[in-house]
Design a protein around this motif. Sequence first.
Motif, PDB file in Angstrom:
ATOM      1  N   TYR A   4      39.762  50.203  42.565  1.00 44.29           N
ATOM      2  CA  TYR A   4      39.348  48.825  42.333  1.00 44.29           C
ATOM      3  C   TYR A   4      38.194  48.814  41.348  1.00 44.29           C
ATOM      4  O   TYR A   4      37.209  49.537  41.518  1.00 44.29           O
ATOM      5  CB  TYR A   4      38.930  48.160  43.649  1.00 44.29           C
ATOM      6  N   LEU A   5      38.330  48.018  40.320  1.00 49.52           N
ATOM      7  CA  LEU A   5      37.282  47.836  39.321  1.00 49.52           C
ATOM      8  C   LEU A   5      36.603  46.507  39.613  1.00 49.52           C
ATOM      9  O   LEU A   5      37.205  45.440  39.435  1.00 49.52           O
ATOM     10  CB  LEU A   5      37.874  47.843  37.912  1.00 49.52           C
ATOM     11  N   TYR A   6      35.381  46.562  40.119  1.00 47.73           N
ATOM     12  CA  TYR A   6      34.628  45.350  40.410  1.00 47.73           C
ATOM     13  C   TYR A   6      34.084  44.769  39.123  1.00 47.73           C
ATOM     14  O   TYR A   6      33.469  45.471  38.330  1.00 47.73           O
ATOM     15  CB  TYR A   6      33.468  45.646  41.369  1.00 47.73           C
ATOM     16  N   LEU A   7      34.312  43.486  38.920  1.00 48.07           N
ATOM     17  CA  LEU A   7      33.768  42.768  37.780  1.00 48.07           C
ATOM     18  C   LEU A   7      32.586  41.943  38.254  1.00 48.07           C
ATOM     19  O   LEU A   7      32.345  41.808  39.458  1.00 48.07           O
ATOM     20  CB  LEU A   7      34.857  41.875  37.163  1.00 48.07           C
ATOM     21  N   ARG A   9      30.386  39.385  39.752  1.00 47.08           N
ATOM     22  CA  ARG A   9      30.694  38.389  40.774  1.00 47.08           C
ATOM     23  C   ARG A   9      29.442  38.084  41.579  1.00 47.08           C
ATOM     24  O   ARG A   9      28.523  38.892  41.610  1.00 47.08           O
ATOM     25  CB  ARG A   9      31.792  38.871  41.706  1.00 47.08           C
ATOM     26  N   SER A  15      38.212  36.804  46.672  1.00 42.02           N
ATOM     27  CA  SER A  15      39.377  36.462  45.861  1.00 42.02           C
ATOM     28  C   SER A  15      40.135  35.297  46.492  1.00 42.02           C
ATOM     29  O   SER A  15      40.340  35.262  47.701  1.00 42.02           O
ATOM     30  CB  SER A  15      40.300  37.674  45.759  1.00 42.02           C
ATOM     31  N   ASP A  28      42.078  39.927  40.483  1.00 43.59           N
ATOM     32  CA  ASP A  28      41.628  38.989  41.516  1.00 43.59           C
ATOM     33  C   ASP A  28      40.719  37.961  40.875  1.00 43.59           C
ATOM     34  O   ASP A  28      39.840  38.308  40.072  1.00 43.59           O
ATOM     35  CB  ASP A  28      40.855  39.714  42.619  1.00 43.59           C
ATOM     36  N   ILE A  36      37.196  38.502  39.155  1.00 41.52           N
ATOM     37  CA  ILE A  36      36.136  39.192  39.887  1.00 41.52           C
ATOM     38  C   ILE A  36      36.461  40.658  40.150  1.00 41.52           C
ATOM     39  O   ILE A  36      35.603  41.393  40.616  1.00 41.52           O
ATOM     40  CB  ILE A  36      35.812  38.465  41.211  1.00 41.52           C
ATOM     41  N   GLY A  37      37.687  41.075  39.865  1.00 42.06           N
ATOM     42  CA  GLY A  37      38.028  42.474  40.059  1.00 42.06           C
ATOM     43  C   GLY A  37      39.456  42.765  39.641  1.00 42.06           C
ATOM     44  O   GLY A  37      40.274  41.859  39.517  1.00 42.06           O
ATOM     45  N   GLU A  39      42.578  45.399  40.686  1.00 41.65           N
ATOM     46  CA  GLU A  39      43.128  46.449  41.533  1.00 41.65           C
ATOM     47  C   GLU A  39      44.079  47.292  40.698  1.00 41.65           C
ATOM     48  O   GLU A  39      44.925  46.770  39.969  1.00 41.65           O
ATOM     49  CB  GLU A  39      43.869  45.859  42.726  1.00 41.65           C
TER      50      GLU A  39
END
Length: 74
Positions: A4-7, A9, A15, A28, A36-37, A39
């Motif tokens: 998961y790459l968190y953006l 937020r 989500s 998401d 916001i992310g 997957e």
Amino acid sequence: MAAYLYLDRAPGEKSVRTVSVGPGLLVDYGEADKPIGIEITNPGDAIVDQLNQALQDLGLPGLSERDAAPLRAA
């Protein structure tokens, strides 16, 4: 296994919808319809170029070589 790459937020932001943007990539979105992310459903098969293209399509910078190293190693 997934990654998961968190953006960027807000703390606790959840989500509210998910959109497929390519093979094994799901974005998401939060309530403000802001990404916001991402997957990555099979990081071993992840192609960094596809992930960077998805980020670019979202108006975000791509991953640096250093940031992409864990995906390349998966």
